[in-house]
Write a protein that holds these residues in place. Structure first.
Motif, PDB file in Angstrom:
ATOM      1  N   SER B  61       3.596  -0.683  11.032  1.00  0.00           N
ATOM      2  CA  SER B  61       2.466  -0.869  11.939  1.00  0.00           C
ATOM      3  C   SER B  61       1.372  -1.662  11.258  1.00  0.00           C
ATOM      4  O   SER B  61       0.196  -1.435  11.471  1.00  0.00           O
ATOM      5  CB  SER B  61       1.929   0.489  12.373  1.00  0.00           C
ATOM      6  OG  SER B  61       1.598   1.202  11.203  1.00  0.00           O
ATOM      7  N   GLY B  64      -0.523  -7.286   9.656  1.00  0.00           N
ATOM      8  CA  GLY B  64      -0.131  -8.670   9.401  1.00  0.00           C
ATOM      9  C   GLY B  64      -0.249  -9.075   7.956  1.00  0.00           C
ATOM     10  O   GLY B  64       0.025 -10.205   7.606  1.00  0.00           O
ATOM     11  N   SER B  65      -0.675  -8.173   7.100  1.00  0.00           N
ATOM     12  CA  SER B  65      -0.682  -8.532   5.690  1.00  0.00           C
ATOM     13  C   SER B  65      -0.365  -7.282   4.885  1.00  0.00           C
ATOM     14  O   SER B  65      -0.725  -6.183   5.262  1.00  0.00           O
ATOM     15  CB  SER B  65      -2.029  -9.096   5.282  1.00  0.00           C
ATOM     16  OG  SER B  65      -3.050  -8.341   5.847  1.00  0.00           O
ATOM     17  N   ALA B  66       0.317  -7.489   3.815  1.00  0.00           N
ATOM     18  CA  ALA B  66       0.712  -6.361   2.974  1.00  0.00           C
ATOM     19  C   ALA B  66       0.092  -6.546   1.604  1.00  0.00           C
ATOM     20  O   ALA B  66      -0.154  -7.667   1.173  1.00  0.00           O
ATOM     21  CB  ALA B  66       2.229  -6.305   2.861  1.00  0.00           C
TER      22      ALA B  66
END
Lengths: 222, 185
Positions: B61, B64-66
Motif C-alpha cells: 500500500s 509510490g516510493s520505498a
C-alpha cells in the motif's frame, strides 16, 4: 572475488593528493554550464555518429547510446541530493518515477520542468513526455532529407538510462517532433495547436515492458 | 563480531567484497571467520538476494516510493543479513556474524557447550544480539549511508562502466569502506 586488494603499482595520485572521493557531491549543485560549450560538444557528437552510420534510425540509436550512461548516473546523484539524505527513498511506481524525470531531472538538465506528461490512450504501456523547446535542438538545423531526425534522441537516451536504472525496463524511449502530426484521436488536435506555437515541440515516447506493467498492477491492487 | 560486506549489481554480479570485524569494545577490526564459514558466506549472501527482490518494492500500500534501507531481511543459522538498495538497483549486503570473543580466548577454536547452546538460543557474546534493535539498525544505516556516498562518487567517474558489472578495484574506495566500518560498526 576475494577481498584482497589488487596490487596497483601504477596507481597515481594528482599532485595535491586528492582523489575523486574527496570531492563533495553537492559541489556542482548550483553550477551552470556554458551553453556554447555544450552546443559545440553536441554538434561534434552528432557529426562523429554521422560518419559511422548509414540511416537516420542508426544515428538516433547512437545518440541514444551516448545518453544512456548519463541517465544511470543522474538517477543516483539526484536521489542523493533530494531534501533529506538520511531518509533516502527511491521511486517504485511508474507515476512517481515519471514525475521525478519530468521535474527533478529536467530541472537539473534544463533549469525548467518538462511541459506535459501524458499516458497514451491507445497503448497503456506508453507514456509521453512533452518538451516545447528542447535545449539540445536549439543550435541544430536539419537538412530537408533528414527532417525526420530529432537529435533529442540524446535526451531520450538519458531518460532510458534513468528508467532502466530504477528497475523499470523499457522497450525503448524515442524522441519525435510533434510537428509531424503523430499521435491519434484527440491528441492530434492538441498537437496541431502546439506545433504552431512551438515548432520544435518534441514528444518523448516511453514504452515500458510487459513485466513492469504487471508489477505495477500487483502493487496497485495490494 | 565479524562482518562481510558485498556490493552486487542488479544482475547479481558481485562488484566488491570486504571482510572486517567490529572495532567496538576492544575489537581489533579483523574478521574471524573459519575457512568453512568463509566459503559459505557467498552462498548465504546470494540466497538472500531472492528476499531482496521480493522486499525491494515496498509494502503493497505504498505511496509510490520505498526507502533505500531495507534493514534486516534474512537470517541463516547464526548469520544476519541487512540490505541497502541504491536508486540504481545496486544492492549492498551486510552479513553479520555475532560471536563470543571471550570464547575465542579461552579455548582456541574449540566448540564449547555454551557456544552450541548460544547458537540455538540466538545468543552470542555479551548478551543477545538483536538485529532489529534501533541501536543496531541506526549503526548499520549510518554505515550504509557513508558507503552509498562513496558509491555515488565511484559511479560518477565517466570511465566506470555502470550497469555493465564492472568490479570496483580502487584501493581508495576500499579504504573508505574500512574507515566507515571502523566508525560505525
Amino acid at each position: 572475488m576475494s577481498g584482497a586488494p589488487n596490487q596497483t603499482p601504477g596507481l597515481r595520485y594528482p599532485s595535491n593528493k586528492k582523489t575523486i572521493y574527496d570531492r563533495n557531491l553537492n559541489r556542482s549543485k548550483n553550477a551552470e554550464l556554458s551553453r556554447a560549450a555544450f552546443a559545440y560538444l553536441f554538434v561534434e557528437m552528432i557529426s562523429y555518429a554521422q560518419q559511422r552510420v548509414r540511416g537516420i534510425a542508426d544515428l538516433e540509436k547512437r545518440l541514444n547510446t551516448q545518453g544512456y550512461p548519463l541517465g544511470l548516473r543522474l538517477l543516483d546523484l539526484l536521489l542523493t541530493r533530494t531534501a533529506n539524505p538520511l531518509s533516502s527513498i527511491r521511486p517504485t511506481r511508474i507515476l512517481p518515477l515519471l514525475q521525478f524525470i519530468a521535474q527533478t531531472l529536467w530541472r537539473h538538465l534544463f533549469a525548467r520542468p518538462a511541459d506535459a506528461l501524458e499516458r497514451s490512450e491507445s497503448d497503456s504501456s506508453q507514456y509521453m513526455l512533452f518538451d516545447n523547446e528542447p535545449l539540445v535542438n536549439q543550435y541544430i538545423s536539419l537538412p530537408r532529407e533528414m527532417s525526420q531526425l530529432n537529435c533529442a534522441a540524446f535526451v531520450a537516451g538519458i531518460i532510458e538510462g534513468v528508467c532502466d536504472g530504477a528497475g523499470f525496463a523499457t522497450e525503448g524511449v524515442s524522441a519525435h517532433s510533434v510537428a509531424e502530426q503523430e499521435g491519434g484521436g484527440g491528441e492530434k488536435e492538441k498537437s496541431a495547436k502546439g506545433a504552431e506555437l512551438w515548432p520544435g515541440k518534441t514528444v518523448f515516447l516511453i514504452k515500458f515492458k510487459q513485466e513492469v506493467l504487471e508489477r505495477e498492477e500487483i502493487l496497485g491492487r495490494g | 563480531m565479524s562482518y562481510n560486506f558485498t556490493i552486487l549489481s542488479p544482475l547479481d554480479v558481485p562488484l566488491f567484497t570486504h571482510e572486517f570485524g567490529t572495532s567496538r569494545s576492544g575489537g581489533d577490526g579483523i574478521a574471524r571467520f573459519t575457512s568453512t564459514e568463509r566459503a559459505q558466506n557467498p552462498f548465504i549472501l546470494h540466497s538472500a538476494l531472492d528476499i531482496v527482490e521480493e522486499v525491494q518494492w515496498g509494502p503493497s500500500s505504498t505511496s509510490g516510493s520505498a526507502p533505500m534501507y531495507l534493514k534486516h531481511i534474512d537470517k541463516y543459522q547464526n548469520n544476519f543479513i541487512s540490505c541497502w538498495i541504491t536508486g540504481g538497483n545496486v544492492r549492498f549486503l551486510l552479513l553479520t556474524r555475532p560471536r563470543d570473543e571471550a570464547l575465542g580466548l579461552t579455548q582456541g577454536g574449540g566448540q564449547r557447550g555454551s557456544l552450541a547452546g548460544g547458537r540455538a538460543g540466538l545468543g552470542g557474546g555479551s548478551g543477545l544480539y538483536n538485529p532489529t534493535s534501533p541501536a543496531t539498525e541506526e549503526a548499520v544505516k549510518n554505515f550504509f549511508v557513508d558507503v552509498y556516498e562513496n558509491w555515488v562518487k565511484t559511479i560518477m567517474n565517466p570511465f566506470f562502466a555502470v550497469g555493465n558489472g564492472e568490479v570496483v578495484k580502487s584501493p581508495v574506495f576500499r579504504a573508505r569502506v574500512a574507515a566507515a566500518a571502523k566508525k560505525y560498526l
